[in-house]
Design an enzyme around this catalytic site. Structure first.
Site, PDB file in Angstrom:
ATOM      1  N   GLU A   1      -1.057  10.992   4.960  1.00 33.34           N
ATOM      2  CA  GLU A   1      -2.607  10.406   4.620  1.00 33.34           C
ATOM      3  C   GLU A   1      -3.617  11.204   5.821  1.00 33.34           C
ATOM      4  O   GLU A   1      -3.005  11.386   6.732  1.00 33.34           O
ATOM      5  CB  GLU A   1      -2.565   9.073   4.922  1.00 33.34           C
TER       6      GLU A   1
ATOM      7  N   GLU B   1       5.194   3.049   0.137  1.00 35.59           N
ATOM      8  CA  GLU B   1       5.013   3.089   1.427  1.00 35.59           C
ATOM      9  C   GLU B   1       6.173   2.212   2.148  1.00 35.59           C
ATOM     10  O   GLU B   1       6.150   0.857   1.696  1.00 35.59           O
ATOM     11  CB  GLU B   1       3.641   2.419   1.763  1.00 35.59           C
TER      12      GLU B   1
ATOM     13  N   ASN C   1      -4.267   2.837  -5.174  1.00 35.83           N
ATOM     14  CA  ASN C   1      -3.486   2.610  -4.084  1.00 35.83           C
ATOM     15  C   ASN C   1      -4.082   1.071  -3.634  1.00 35.83           C
ATOM     16  O   ASN C   1      -5.320   0.806  -3.289  1.00 35.83           O
ATOM     17  CB  ASN C   1      -3.829   3.406  -2.811  1.00 35.83           C
ATOM     18  N   GLU C   2      -2.915   0.207  -3.418  1.00 38.32           N
ATOM     19  CA  GLU C   2      -3.090  -1.087  -2.863  1.00 38.32           C
ATOM     20  C   GLU C   2      -4.402  -1.624  -3.667  1.00 38.32           C
ATOM     21  O   GLU C   2      -5.328  -2.065  -2.819  1.00 38.32           O
ATOM     22  CB  GLU C   2      -3.248  -1.136  -1.326  1.00 38.32           C
TER      23      GLU C   2
ATOM     24  N   GLN D   1       4.552   7.546   7.829  1.00 38.71           N
ATOM     25  CA  GLN D   1       4.187   8.587   7.366  1.00 38.71           C
ATOM     26  C   GLN D   1       4.674   9.782   7.946  1.00 38.71           C
ATOM     27  O   GLN D   1       5.248   9.797   9.215  1.00 38.71           O
ATOM     28  CB  GLN D   1       2.603   8.554   7.609  1.00 38.71           C
TER      29      GLN D   1
ATOM     30  N   TYR E   1       6.247  -3.089   4.805  1.00 35.85           N
ATOM     31  CA  TYR E   1       6.380  -2.329   6.235  1.00 35.85           C
ATOM     32  C   TYR E   1       7.316  -3.416   7.085  1.00 35.85           C
ATOM     33  O   TYR E   1       7.224  -4.814   6.662  1.00 35.85           O
ATOM     34  CB  TYR E   1       5.167  -2.295   6.820  1.00 35.85           C
TER      35      TYR E   1
HETATM   36  O1  AHR Z   1       0.119   3.774   5.755  1.00 39.42           O
HETATM   37  C1  AHR Z   1      -1.227   3.110   6.394  1.00 39.42           C
HETATM   38  C2  AHR Z   1      -1.796   2.225   5.303  1.00 39.42           C
HETATM   39  O2  AHR Z   1      -0.995   1.019   4.955  1.00 39.42           O
HETATM   40  C3  AHR Z   1      -2.042   2.993   4.001  1.00 39.42           C
HETATM   41  O3  AHR Z   1      -3.321   3.778   4.139  1.00 39.42           O
HETATM   42  C4  AHR Z   1      -2.299   1.720   3.069  1.00 39.42           C
HETATM   43  O4  AHR Z   1      -1.913   2.007   1.826  1.00 39.42           O
HETATM   44  C5  AHR Z   1      -1.266   0.629   3.848  1.00 39.42           C
HETATM   45  O5  AHR Z   1      -1.996  -0.391   3.946  1.00 39.42           O
END
Ligand code: AHR
Length: 525
Positions: free
Chosen positions: A57, A329, A205-206, A378, A274
């Site tokens: 990103e 992600e 995205n999201e 990332q 995450y």
């Molecule tokens: O990976 C960092 C961020 O986490 C991304 O930009 C977003 O899609 C997510 O919330």
């Protein structure tokens, strides 16, 4: 000796108590032997190599300073501005697919600003990540040419939040159309004759958050509109459209998307999760306690439940499993390293991250029937990075090594397996200590990846390999004295894989002992 009855009873009780303790200890030790049985005759699903994908990103120093130093840089050797050391490392990793330009950034990105002569490109303020001004010097050509150099397929995330259908379909035409059109003409004028043939496209995205704070019903309608006009411009069915997916356990999101989007216009549904201790108190990336570690691992292991539950919803609407679950992600998320811009999400990468990578990739392998792409967040200098750079310096993180050790599973057939994991107990947190997945590749070689997340106890493992013809076993291990161990620019090779000779083959069984907090990949021939 003058023993009273009472003393004798006390003595007998004490002896019985000691014997019970000894027996219990033996039981505990026996319980620590983990029996894994492989079921090769039931192997049918290929582990899509795209499960080993990555994500880049415009965030912190992932692109600028990480991948890209600019085509006039004298800092490090580069090809058209992309660091050669990064290209080499990512080739070694066999990166199959790379997602770009975001993330949250994608829904503010206007691709037309990033093509054509660099001096004419407008700037953009990266409002999501640190508020820095970017010069758009890294754009579509730079990314797609870089993917060719790495040997990765590009995955472009389109702007739905602040863009238009026209803008996105122009992008598709610009990168994919061979014939004569305004966009293909512009591409040629900008120096690229042949189209890049990009298959993977994210539709936002999201969308539930930074991508527009939409409801699932509203987003499903938006998606239908965008997807209607998206074509690969070559009359093929190569277009792989990925709907912006759920936030972790938001099952309703997946349900609405699978219900409301006609499946002929949907190739993948995303999911983001995450491994985080607590969004309000994420804890440090290096100086963490065992309690931090256990909480992180618990969150990472939740991926099993999430993938199972989201897959079950998808099964309801798509029993033939045509639509892929794309975990685009995932990874560990901690507080930014001291002295760094908090908006840059820059964190060190320790053996804890190696554990996250090992267990998560095993989960994806074992769900290969539905999970057909995943992208670690990332690639460079951001979150659970595989590479860290500092000016001319570069290092490979423990996560890099796990991804490299595991790349043997790419496009191999997953072998189902059974086992009961022993428990890792840390304070109030309990969880499975051992994680395993296995696959057989086209050359007939079987690989088994094992993780023991318990930082204090080694585990003895017996693997039943009935149905496989095996003559030899060898392996590699990633292990280090402390969970907090990591590679630094002073000591870039403190944590690295080593040959593992701890597995032995006895008839139809492989026996090994896996050290605390380590990852082992076995090769059976
Ligand atoms: O990976 C960092 C961020 O986490 C991304 O930009 C977003 O899609 C997510 O919330």
């Amino acid at each position: 000796m003058n023993l009273t009855i009472a003393t004798l009873v006390r003595l007998l009780l004490k002896t019985a108590f000691t014997i019970t303790i000894i027996f219990n200890s033996i039981n505990v030790l026996q319980a620590q032997v983990v029996n894994v049985s492989l079921r090769p005759s039931e192997a049918q699903h290929v582990i899509d190599k795209n499960i080993y994908g990555h994500f880049a990103e415009h965030l912190g120093t992932c692109i600028y300073g990480g991948f890209y130093v600019g085509d006039t840089s004298t800092l490090v050797p580069h090809s058209e501005g992309v660091r050669n050391d990064v290209i080499e490392a990512l080739k070694k990793l066999k990166v199959p697919v790379l997602r770009w330009p975001g993330g949250c950034f994608a829904d503010t990105y206007h691709w037309k600003d990033g093509v054509g002569p660099r001096e004419k490109r407008p700037t953009i303020v990266n409002r999501w990540w640190g508020g820095v001004t970017e010069d758009n010097s890294f754009g579509t050509h730079d990314f797609l040419n870089m993917c060719e150099k790495i040997g990765a397929q590009p995955y472009l995330a389109g702007n739905v939040g602040s863009g238009t259908v026209q803008e996105l379909i122009d992008w598709v035409q610009y990168v994919n159309f061979e014939g004569v059109s305004p966009m293909s003409k512009w591409r040629k004028e900008n120096g690229r004759d042949k189209p890049w043939d990009v298959s993977y496209w994210g539709v936002g995205n999201e969308a539930w958050g930074c991508g527009g704070n939409m409801t699932p019903e509203y987003y499903a309608n938006e998606y239908r509109k965008y997807a209607t006009f998206m074509t690969d411009w070559s009359n093929s069915d190569k277009m792989f459209r990925i709907a912006s997916g759920a936030n972790s356990g938001d099952l309703k999101w997946t349900e609405v998307l699978m219900r409301d989007i006609p499946h002929h216009m949907l190739e993948g549904v995303a999911l983001h999760h995450y491994a985080v201790i607590d969004w309000a108190k994420k804890g440090p990336s290096i100086d963490f306690t065992e309690a931090h570690y256990a909480a992180t691992m618990k969150s990472a292991l939740k991926m099993e439940e999430l993938v199972t539950k989201h897959s079950a919803i998808m099964d309801k609407y798509d029993p033939k499993k045509r639509v892929a679950l794309v975990v685009d992600e995932w990874g560990g998320w901690y507080e930014g390293d001291p002295g760094t811009n908090p908006g840059f999400l820059q964190q060190q990468n320790t053996m804890r991250d190696a554990m996250i990578a090992g267990v998560t990739l095993n989960i994806f392998n074992n769900h290969a029937d539905r999970v057909r792409m995943a992208n670690l967040a990332q690639t460079i200098n951001v979150l659970q990075a595989v590479i860290l750079t500092n000016k001319e310096k570069i290092l490979l993180t423990p996560t890099f090594h796990v991804m490299e050790m595991y790349n043997v599973h790419q496009d191999a057939t997953m072998i189902p397996l059974d086992f009961a994991s022993p428990t890792y107990i840390a304070g109030k947190d309990t969880m499975n200590a051992v994680s395993v997945s296995a696959s057989k590749n086209k050359a007939g070689v079987t690989h088994i990846s094992l993780v023991n997340i318990d930082p204090s106890n080694a585990r003895e493992i017996n693997i039943g390999i009935d149905g496989l013809s095996v003559k030899s076993v060898k392996g590699r291990i990633l292990s280090s004295a402390r969970l907090q161990d990591h590679n630094s620019f002073q000591q870039p090779e403190k944590v690295k894989p080593a040959t593992y000779n701890g597995a032995s083959l006895k008839g139809k069984q492989i026996n090994l002992k896996i050290a605390p907090a380590s990852v082992v990949v076995l090769e059976l021939r």
